[in-house]
Enzyme design. Sequence first.
Site, PDB file in Angstrom:
ATOM      1  N   CYS A 203      -1.437   0.962   7.366  1.00 38.79           N
ATOM      2  CA  CYS A 203      -2.887   0.735   7.520  1.00 38.79           C
ATOM      3  C   CYS A 203      -3.364  -0.534   6.831  1.00 38.79           C
ATOM      4  O   CYS A 203      -3.820  -1.469   7.481  1.00 38.79           O
ATOM      5  CB  CYS A 203      -3.681   1.926   6.998  1.00 38.79           C
ATOM      6  SG  CYS A 203      -3.504   3.417   8.008  1.00 38.79           S
ATOM      7  N   ARG A 204      -3.274  -0.581   5.504  1.00 42.04           N
ATOM      8  CA  ARG A 204      -3.902  -1.677   4.768  1.00 42.04           C
ATOM      9  C   ARG A 204      -3.000  -2.896   4.605  1.00 42.04           C
ATOM     10  O   ARG A 204      -3.415  -4.024   4.916  1.00 42.04           O
ATOM     11  CB  ARG A 204      -4.356  -1.178   3.384  1.00 42.04           C
ATOM     12  CG  ARG A 204      -5.498  -0.191   3.458  1.00 42.04           C
ATOM     13  CD  ARG A 204      -5.703   0.527   2.136  1.00 42.04           C
ATOM     14  NE  ARG A 204      -4.574   1.401   1.828  1.00 42.04           N
ATOM     15  CZ  ARG A 204      -4.411   2.090   0.716  1.00 42.04           C
ATOM     16  NH1 ARG A 204      -5.309   1.982  -0.242  1.00 42.04           N
ATOM     17  NH2 ARG A 204      -3.371   2.876   0.533  1.00 42.04           N
ATOM     18  N   SER A 205      -1.777  -2.711   4.075  1.00 37.95           N
ATOM     19  CA  SER A 205      -0.970  -3.906   3.758  1.00 37.95           C
ATOM     20  C   SER A 205      -0.538  -4.698   4.988  1.00 37.95           C
ATOM     21  O   SER A 205      -0.421  -5.927   4.882  1.00 37.95           O
ATOM     22  CB  SER A 205       0.223  -3.555   2.855  1.00 37.95           C
ATOM     23  OG  SER A 205       1.064  -2.594   3.416  1.00 37.95           O
TER      24      SER A 205
ATOM     25  N   CYS B 258       0.863  -1.187   0.000  1.00 37.45           N
ATOM     26  CA  CYS B 258       0.000   0.000   0.000  1.00 37.45           C
ATOM     27  C   CYS B 258       0.899   1.237   0.000  1.00 37.45           C
ATOM     28  O   CYS B 258       2.077   1.132  -0.369  1.00 37.45           O
ATOM     29  CB  CYS B 258      -0.975  -0.016   1.180  1.00 37.45           C
ATOM     30  SG  CYS B 258      -0.206  -0.013   2.821  1.00 37.45           S
TER      31      CYS B 258
ATOM     32  N   ASP C 209      -8.411   3.551   1.169  1.00 34.86           N
ATOM     33  CA  ASP C 209      -7.453   4.007   2.183  1.00 34.86           C
ATOM     34  C   ASP C 209      -8.226   4.522   3.400  1.00 34.86           C
ATOM     35  O   ASP C 209      -8.982   5.489   3.282  1.00 34.86           O
ATOM     36  CB  ASP C 209      -6.606   5.126   1.564  1.00 34.86           C
ATOM     37  CG  ASP C 209      -5.494   5.584   2.485  1.00 34.86           C
ATOM     38  OD1 ASP C 209      -5.517   5.237   3.678  1.00 34.86           O
ATOM     39  OD2 ASP C 209      -4.605   6.310   1.994  1.00 34.86           O
TER      40      ASP C 209
ATOM     41  N   ASN D  82       2.317   1.422   4.287  1.00 35.84           N
ATOM     42  CA  ASN D  82       2.593   0.137   4.978  1.00 35.84           C
ATOM     43  C   ASN D  82       2.326   0.244   6.482  1.00 35.84           C
ATOM     44  O   ASN D  82       3.025  -0.352   7.294  1.00 35.84           O
ATOM     45  CB  ASN D  82       4.034  -0.343   4.702  1.00 35.84           C
ATOM     46  CG  ASN D  82       4.320  -1.776   5.137  1.00 35.84           C
ATOM     47  OD1 ASN D  82       5.460  -2.094   5.481  1.00 35.84           O
ATOM     48  ND2 ASN D  82       3.335  -2.644   5.156  1.00 35.84           N
TER      49      ASN D  82
HETATM   50  P1  4NP Z   1      -1.769   2.842   4.044  1.00 31.60           P
HETATM   51  O1  4NP Z   1      -2.461   4.171   4.610  1.00 31.60           O
HETATM   52  O2  4NP Z   1      -1.241   3.180   2.671  1.00 31.60           O
HETATM   53  O3  4NP Z   1      -2.905   1.874   3.987  1.00 31.60           O
HETATM   54  O4  4NP Z   1      -0.683   2.451   5.017  1.00 31.60           O
HETATM   55  C1  4NP Z   1      -1.798   5.399   4.677  1.00 31.60           C
HETATM   56  C2  4NP Z   1      -0.884   5.634   5.669  1.00 31.60           C
HETATM   57  C3  4NP Z   1      -0.249   6.855   5.742  1.00 31.60           C
HETATM   58  C4  4NP Z   1      -0.535   7.851   4.817  1.00 31.60           C
HETATM   59  C5  4NP Z   1      -1.459   7.603   3.820  1.00 31.60           C
HETATM   60  C6  4NP Z   1      -2.081   6.382   3.750  1.00 31.60           C
HETATM   61  N1  4NP Z   1       0.101   9.094   4.901  1.00 31.60           N
HETATM   62  O5  4NP Z   1      -0.205   9.976   4.094  1.00 31.60           O
HETATM   63  O6  4NP Z   1       0.968   9.294   5.769  1.00 31.60           O
END
Ligand code: 4NP
Length: 158
Positions: free
Chosen positions: A15-17, A10, A130, A13
């Site tokens: 939240c989702r992955s 993602c 997201d 790394n």
């Molecule tokens: P992820 O979510 O891609 O599922 O880990 C996010 C985590 C952090 C950010 C965006 C999405 N960020 O902008 O910091």
Amino acid sequence: MNPRSVLFVCLGNICRSPVAEGVFRRALVQRVGSDAALWTIDSAGTSDYHAGEAPDQRSQASALRHGVDISTLASRPFRPEDFEKFDHILVMDSSNHVNVSRLTENPSHLAKVRLVLDVSFPGENKPVPDPYYGGEHGFEQVFQLLAQASEDWLDQWA
Ligand code: 4NP
């Protein structure tokens, strides 16, 4: 089932992955028991914004509610050598797909990159939304989508 390797990707790394990694590992263990140790399962971000950090507390809490502990995982950026190391590179959304795909011109590398939900919703280009800027519900939805996708990928690979 032959041993395989899977990388979930993602943006951050956190939240989702990491949820994908944790829920897939549990589904794999439920199917193949100790043979799960023959697999390589990992996750990465297309950014290094959160490198070294544990998963977002909301992802940890959501996964733990379903009995999946992801507290020991740590964010790391996607690396070009991941194209060689993993059989499958499963990304959460089309932006991840673009960001990973631009790191190689090798067709055999590009063929490994798939949207993780393609297996459950073929041809729909459906993203794992997201949840970073949203509420609790988004994290629960992420868990449910990835739990189903894990079962569907294992059906395909079994
Ligand atoms: P992820 O979510 O891609 O599922 O880990 C996010 C985590 C952090 C950010 C965006 C999405 N960020 O902008 O910091």
